[in-house]
Design a protein around this motif. Structure first.
Motif, PDB file in Angstrom:
ATOM      1  N   MET A   1       0.844  -1.195   0.000  1.00 42.37           N
ATOM      2  CA  MET A   1       0.000   0.000   0.000  1.00 42.37           C
ATOM      3  C   MET A   1       0.880   1.247   0.000  1.00 42.37           C
ATOM      4  N   ARG A   2       1.839   1.264   0.902  1.00 45.26           N
ATOM      5  CA  ARG A   2       2.730   2.421   1.010  1.00 45.26           C
ATOM      6  C   ARG A   2       3.561   2.591  -0.269  1.00 45.26           C
ATOM      7  N   GLU A   3       3.982   1.454  -0.844  1.00 47.18           N
ATOM      8  CA  GLU A   3       4.757   1.515  -2.088  1.00 47.18           C
ATOM      9  C   GLU A   3       3.932   2.120  -3.211  1.00 47.18           C
ATOM     10  N   ARG A   4       2.666   1.728  -3.252  1.00 43.48           N
ATOM     11  CA  ARG A   4       1.785   2.242  -4.293  1.00 43.48           C
ATOM     12  C   ARG A   4       1.622   3.750  -4.146  1.00 43.48           C
ATOM     13  N   GLU A   5       1.393   4.213  -2.923  1.00 39.30           N
ATOM     14  CA  GLU A   5       1.229   5.647  -2.688  1.00 39.30           C
ATOM     15  C   GLU A   5       2.508   6.404  -3.031  1.00 39.30           C
ATOM     16  N   ASP A   6       3.658   5.824  -2.693  1.00 40.60           N
ATOM     17  CA  ASP A   6       4.938   6.475  -3.040  1.00 40.60           C
ATOM     18  C   ASP A   6       5.112   6.532  -4.559  1.00 40.60           C
ATOM     19  N   GLU A   7       4.715   5.443  -5.235  1.00 38.57           N
ATOM     20  CA  GLU A   7       4.813   5.415  -6.700  1.00 38.57           C
ATOM     21  C   GLU A   7       3.920   6.501  -7.305  1.00 38.57           C
ATOM     22  N   TRP A   8       2.670   6.606  -6.802  1.00 42.13           N
ATOM     23  CA  TRP A   8       1.754   7.626  -7.311  1.00 42.13           C
ATOM     24  C   TRP A   8       2.303   9.021  -7.080  1.00 42.13           C
TER      25      TRP A   8
ATOM     26  N   ARG B   1      -4.693  19.769 -10.802  1.00 43.96           N
ATOM     27  CA  ARG B   1      -3.385  19.195 -10.455  1.00 43.96           C
ATOM     28  C   ARG B   1      -2.374  20.248 -10.038  1.00 43.96           C
ATOM     29  N   HIS B   2      -2.546  21.472 -10.503  1.00 39.67           N
ATOM     30  CA  HIS B   2      -1.623  22.545 -10.122  1.00 39.67           C
ATOM     31  C   HIS B   2      -1.782  22.950  -8.647  1.00 39.67           C
ATOM     32  N   THR B   3      -2.891  22.531  -8.002  1.00 43.26           N
ATOM     33  CA  THR B   3      -3.103  22.885  -6.599  1.00 43.26           C
ATOM     34  C   THR B   3      -2.473  21.879  -5.639  1.00 43.26           C
ATOM     35  N   TRP B   4      -2.029  20.735  -6.173  1.00 46.47           N
ATOM     36  CA  TRP B   4      -1.418  19.712  -5.320  1.00 46.47           C
ATOM     37  C   TRP B   4      -0.058  20.189  -4.845  1.00 46.47           C
ATOM     38  N   ASP B   5       0.194  20.019  -3.566  1.00 43.94           N
ATOM     39  CA  ASP B   5       1.472  20.400  -2.963  1.00 43.94           C
ATOM     40  C   ASP B   5       2.471  19.277  -3.231  1.00 43.94           C
ATOM     41  N   VAL B   6       3.509  19.550  -4.030  1.00 44.44           N
ATOM     42  CA  VAL B   6       4.472  18.513  -4.431  1.00 44.44           C
ATOM     43  C   VAL B   6       5.242  17.935  -3.251  1.00 44.44           C
ATOM     44  N   SER B   7       5.249  18.606  -2.119  1.00 43.97           N
ATOM     45  CA  SER B   7       5.949  18.067  -0.950  1.00 43.97           C
ATOM     46  C   SER B   7       5.041  17.148  -0.123  1.00 43.97           C
ATOM     47  N   ALA B   8       3.796  17.037  -0.507  1.00 41.13           N
ATOM     48  CA  ALA B   8       2.834  16.198   0.225  1.00 41.13           C
ATOM     49  C   ALA B   8       2.583  14.907  -0.543  1.00 41.13           C
ATOM     50  N   PRO B   9       2.114  13.880   0.151  1.00 38.28           N
ATOM     51  CA  PRO B   9       1.759  12.651  -0.569  1.00 38.28           C
ATOM     52  C   PRO B   9       0.547  12.882  -1.480  1.00 38.28           C
ATOM     53  N   PHE B  10       0.507  12.149  -2.572  1.00 41.67           N
ATOM     54  CA  PHE B  10      -0.539  12.338  -3.577  1.00 41.67           C
ATOM     55  C   PHE B  10      -1.862  11.678  -3.189  1.00 41.67           C
ATOM     56  N   ALA B  11      -1.815  10.488  -2.592  1.00 41.88           N
ATOM     57  CA  ALA B  11      -3.030   9.707  -2.336  1.00 41.88           C
ATOM     58  C   ALA B  11      -4.063  10.454  -1.485  1.00 41.88           C
ATOM     59  N   PRO B  12      -3.707  11.101  -0.382  1.00 45.11           N
ATOM     60  CA  PRO B  12      -4.736  11.807   0.390  1.00 45.11           C
ATOM     61  C   PRO B  12      -5.423  12.909  -0.421  1.00 45.11           C
ATOM     62  N   TRP B  13      -4.676  13.599  -1.253  1.00 44.58           N
ATOM     63  CA  TRP B  13      -5.235  14.648  -2.104  1.00 44.58           C
ATOM     64  C   TRP B  13      -6.214  14.030  -3.099  1.00 44.58           C
TER      65      TRP B  13
ATOM     66  N   GLY C   1       5.431   9.909  -6.808  1.00 45.02           N
ATOM     67  CA  GLY C   1       6.535  10.120  -7.745  1.00 45.02           C
ATOM     68  C   GLY C   1       6.045  10.390  -9.161  1.00 45.02           C
ATOM     69  N   LEU C   2       5.040   9.639  -9.594  1.00 50.04           N
ATOM     70  CA  LEU C   2       4.488   9.843 -10.929  1.00 50.04           C
ATOM     71  C   LEU C   2       3.847  11.225 -11.059  1.00 50.04           C
ATOM     72  N   MET C   3       3.156  11.661 -10.013  1.00 45.17           N
ATOM     73  CA  MET C   3       2.511  12.982 -10.071  1.00 45.17           C
ATOM     74  C   MET C   3       3.557  14.085 -10.088  1.00 45.17           C
TER      75      MET C   3
ATOM     76  N   SER D   1       6.075  18.129 -13.613  1.00 41.96           N
ATOM     77  CA  SER D   1       7.284  18.649 -14.255  1.00 41.96           C
ATOM     78  C   SER D   1       7.221  18.557 -15.773  1.00 41.96           C
ATOM     79  N   GLY D   2       6.122  17.959 -16.294  1.00 47.94           N
ATOM     80  CA  GLY D   2       5.938  17.933 -17.741  1.00 47.94           C
ATOM     81  C   GLY D   2       6.074  16.563 -18.369  1.00 47.94           C
ATOM     82  N   ASP D   3       6.228  15.517 -17.595  1.00 41.69           N
ATOM     83  CA  ASP D   3       6.371  14.166 -18.132  1.00 41.69           C
ATOM     84  C   ASP D   3       4.980  13.579 -18.413  1.00 41.69           C
ATOM     85  N   SER D   4       4.579  13.606 -19.676  1.00 43.24           N
ATOM     86  CA  SER D   4       3.238  13.127 -20.035  1.00 43.24           C
ATOM     87  C   SER D   4       3.118  11.610 -19.904  1.00 43.24           C
ATOM     88  N   THR D   5       4.210  10.885 -20.091  1.00 42.28           N
ATOM     89  CA  THR D   5       4.182   9.423 -19.923  1.00 42.28           C
ATOM     90  C   THR D   5       3.909   9.071 -18.458  1.00 42.28           C
ATOM     91  N   ALA D   6       4.530   9.790 -17.541  1.00 39.24           N
ATOM     92  CA  ALA D   6       4.302   9.555 -16.110  1.00 39.24           C
ATOM     93  C   ALA D   6       2.844   9.873 -15.749  1.00 39.24           C
TER      94      ALA D   6
END
Length: 181
Positions: free
Chosen positions: A1-8, A67-79, A10-12, A17-22
């Protein structure tokens, strides 16, 4: 579960940063989870789960637009799950608390209503005649002539409160008399 959230997360970060594949990989990864959550939420609310795709699309659109409102220093899953929760609530509010039941499923179970016995006009007149004049006039006006309390009060030069009291007392008297019979 934690790995998945970390992966998400990182992808976000890469997507921002402009990576459309991610970004594409992120959306592909979160969609089945969102679909399951939407189905679960609809089922808990007693709604048809076949509407889950609409909710998933609303969630994905909101993620894309915000997506521009997401804080890049925070985890993605709760958002993401906060958006999903709000979109599910919005969908349930739009639908209201309706329960959908096909009446054809119960056609054999439901019986027709038994005919209601009604008193003849003579019986009604006899019962009304046994009441005091004021109660009789109020019951005649409201129950027999279908007048409103306001109209009855005006017609009989009474206050609406007095009409309600006379109506209540008249009905109570009739009920007591009918129980004696």
């Amino acid at each position: 579960m934690r790995e998945r959230e970390d992966e998400w997360t990182g992808l976000m970060r890469s997507a921002i940063s402009g990576d459309s594949t991610a970004y594409h990989r992120l959306l592909k990864a979160v969609t089945p989870v969102l679909r399951a959550a939407a189905r679960r939420g609809l089922a808990r609310a007693g709604q048809p789960v076949d509407q889950s795709e609409d909710i998933v699309q609303d969630i994905l659109l909101a993620v894309h637009l915000k997506r521009h409102t997401w804080d890049v220093s925070a985890p993605f899953a709760p958002w993401l799950f906060a958006i999903a929760r709000n979109k599910l609530i919005d969908a349930l509010r739009r639908r209201g608390r309706r329960v959908f039941v096909n009446i054809d499923d119960f056609a054999e179970v439901l019986s027709g209503e038994a005919p209601v016995e009604t008193a003849s006009a003579g019986e009604v007149a006899a019962q009304l005649a046994s009441l005091p004049a004021r109660q009789r006039d109020v019951l005649q006006s409201i129950a027999v002539e279908s007048a409103s309390i306001k109209d009855t009060a005006a017609k009989l030069a009474m206050s609406e409160g007095a009409v309600r009291v006379a109506l209540h007392r008249g009905l109570a008297s009739l009920t007591a008399k009918l129980r004696e019979q």
